[in-house]
Design a protein around this motif. Structure first.
Motif, short mmCIF file in Angstrom:
data_model
loop_
_atom_site.label_atom_id
_atom_site.label_comp_id
_atom_site.label_asym_id
_atom_site.label_seq_id
_atom_site.Cartn_x
_atom_site.Cartn_y
_atom_site.Cartn_z
N HIS A 23 0.81 -1.22 0.00
CA HIS A 23 0.00 0.00 0.00
C HIS A 23 0.85 1.28 0.00
CE1 HIS A 23 -3.42 -2.55 0.74
NE2 HIS A 23 -2.75 -3.13 1.72
N ALA A 24 2.12 1.17 -0.21
CA ALA A 24 3.03 2.31 -0.09
C ALA A 24 3.43 2.88 -1.45
CB ALA A 24 4.26 1.90 0.71
N ALA A 25 2.48 3.03 -2.35
CA ALA A 25 2.80 3.50 -3.70
C ALA A 25 3.44 4.89 -3.70
CB ALA A 25 1.54 3.51 -4.56
N LEU A 26 2.88 5.82 -2.94
CA LEU A 26 3.44 7.17 -2.90
C LEU A 26 4.84 7.16 -2.28
CD1 LEU A 26 3.22 10.21 -3.33
CD2 LEU A 26 2.09 10.35 -1.09
N GLN A 27 5.00 6.45 -1.18
CA GLN A 27 6.30 6.38 -0.52
C GLN A 27 7.34 5.77 -1.46
OE1 GLN A 27 3.38 5.55 0.68
NE2 GLN A 27 3.16 6.13 2.82
N ASN A 28 6.96 4.75 -2.20
CA ASN A 28 7.89 4.11 -3.13
C ASN A 28 8.27 5.04 -4.28
OD1 ASN A 28 7.88 1.82 -1.56
ND2 ASN A 28 6.34 0.79 -2.80
N LEU A 29 7.31 5.81 -4.78
CA LEU A 29 7.58 6.77 -5.85
C LEU A 29 8.56 7.83 -5.39
CD1 LEU A 29 6.99 7.90 -8.67
CD2 LEU A 29 5.06 9.14 -7.66
N VAL A 30 8.33 8.38 -4.21
CA VAL A 30 9.23 9.40 -3.66
C VAL A 30 10.62 8.83 -3.45
CG1 VAL A 30 9.68 10.86 -1.65
CG2 VAL A 30 7.38 10.76 -2.62
N SER A 31 10.69 7.63 -2.91
CA SER A 31 11.98 6.96 -2.68
C SER A 31 12.73 6.76 -3.99
CB SER A 31 11.74 5.62 -1.99
OG SER A 31 12.93 4.90 -1.87
N GLU A 32 12.04 6.28 -5.01
CA GLU A 32 12.68 6.06 -6.31
C GLU A 32 13.20 7.35 -6.91
OE1 GLU A 32 9.78 3.96 -8.65
OE2 GLU A 32 9.85 2.22 -7.33
N LEU A 35 16.32 8.40 -4.95
CA LEU A 35 17.45 7.52 -5.29
C LEU A 35 17.97 7.82 -6.69
CD1 LEU A 35 16.08 4.22 -3.76
CD2 LEU A 35 18.11 5.47 -2.98
N SER A 36 17.09 8.15 -7.63
CA SER A 36 17.54 8.46 -8.99
C SER A 36 18.37 9.73 -9.02
CB SER A 36 16.36 8.55 -9.95
OG SER A 36 15.61 9.72 -9.73
N GLY A 56 12.43 -0.90 5.05
CA GLY A 56 13.80 -1.02 4.58
C GLY A 56 14.00 -1.01 3.08
N ARG A 57 12.98 -0.68 2.32
CA ARG A 57 13.10 -0.71 0.85
C ARG A 57 14.20 0.23 0.36
NH1 ARG A 57 10.63 1.55 -3.82
NH2 ARG A 57 10.07 -0.05 -5.33
N ALA A 58 14.19 1.47 0.83
CA ALA A 58 15.22 2.44 0.41
C ALA A 58 16.60 2.04 0.94
CB ALA A 58 14.86 3.84 0.87
N ALA A 59 16.65 1.53 2.16
CA ALA A 59 17.93 1.11 2.74
C ALA A 59 18.56 0.00 1.91
CB ALA A 59 17.73 0.65 4.19
N ARG A 60 17.75 -0.93 1.42
CA ARG A 60 18.28 -2.01 0.58
C ARG A 60 18.85 -1.43 -0.73
NH1 ARG A 60 13.80 -4.38 2.86
NH2 ARG A 60 12.44 -4.05 1.06
N ALA A 61 18.15 -0.47 -1.31
CA ALA A 61 18.64 0.15 -2.54
C ALA A 61 19.92 0.93 -2.28
CB ALA A 61 17.58 1.06 -3.13
N LYS A 65 23.65 0.33 -3.92
CA LYS A 65 24.34 1.39 -4.66
C LYS A 65 25.68 1.75 -4.01
CE LYS A 65 23.90 6.00 -6.54
NZ LYS A 65 24.81 5.64 -7.60
N PHE A 66 25.70 1.84 -2.70
CA PHE A 66 26.90 2.25 -1.97
C PHE A 66 27.39 1.07 -1.13
CE2 PHE A 66 24.32 6.14 -2.49
CZ PHE A 66 25.20 6.88 -3.26
N ARG A 67 27.98 0.11 -1.77
CA ARG A 67 28.36 -1.15 -1.11
C ARG A 67 29.37 -0.98 0.04
NH1 ARG A 67 26.00 -5.48 -3.34
NH2 ARG A 67 25.22 -5.26 -5.46
N SER A 68 30.19 0.05 -0.02
CA SER A 68 31.18 0.22 1.05
C SER A 68 30.62 1.03 2.22
CB SER A 68 32.44 0.89 0.50
OG SER A 68 32.13 2.19 0.01
N ALA A 69 29.43 1.58 2.08
CA ALA A 69 28.84 2.39 3.16
C ALA A 69 28.09 1.51 4.14
CB ALA A 69 27.89 3.42 2.57
N ARG A 70 28.03 1.96 5.37
CA ARG A 70 27.19 1.32 6.38
C ARG A 70 25.88 2.08 6.41
NH1 ARG A 70 30.02 -0.70 11.55
NH2 ARG A 70 28.20 -2.00 11.38
N VAL A 71 24.77 1.37 6.37
CA VAL A 71 23.44 1.98 6.35
C VAL A 71 22.77 1.73 7.70
CG1 VAL A 71 21.20 2.06 5.22
CG2 VAL A 71 23.26 1.67 3.86
N LEU A 72 22.44 2.83 8.36
CA LEU A 72 21.76 2.77 9.66
C LEU A 72 20.29 3.11 9.43
CD1 LEU A 72 21.77 2.66 12.79
CD2 LEU A 72 22.31 5.10 12.73
N GLN A 73 19.42 2.21 9.82
CA GLN A 73 17.99 2.42 9.68
C GLN A 73 17.40 2.87 11.01
OE1 GLN A 73 17.72 -1.62 7.40
NE2 GLN A 73 15.73 -0.61 7.34
#
Length: 91
Positions: A23-32, A35-36, A56-61, A65-73
């Motif tokens: 149900h997170a269509a708007l949140q996913n659009l903003v995230s995409e 990220l772009s 965690g959808r954006a955190a996974r992306a 993208k930034f494999r050497s970075a640590r991502v804190l959620q």
């Protein structure tokens, strides 16, 4: 000014956690879109903070993208973070 009840908000998001992505269509659009825009920047972060990480959808992306970075959620809802852990298996 409206005050938000963080405990109530966390409870409500927790109840919706398992079905949130459907149900997170708007949140996913903003995230995409956000990220772009990172594609236009030359970044090499060591740390990334995803505030309001949800499932965690954006955190996974960002991890992809930034494999050497640590991502804190950061997330108010423990159940949302649990869904994020389930989603990590698909990365």
């Amino acid at each position: 000014m409206t005050r938000f009840d963080k405990n109530r908000m966390a409870l409500n998001f927790g109840r919706a956690a398992k079905e949130y992505e459907r149900h997170a269509a708007l949140q996913n659009l903003v995230s995409e879109r956000l990220l772009s825009r990172l594609e236009m920047m030359n970044l090499a972060p060591r740390w990334i903070v995803d505030a309001g990480a949800g499932t965690g959808r954006a955190a996974r992306a960002l991890r992809k993208k930034f494999r050497s970075a640590r991502v804190l959620q950061l997330e108010l809802s423990f159940e949302m973070l649990q869904q994020s852990q389930i989603g990590r298996a698909h990365v």
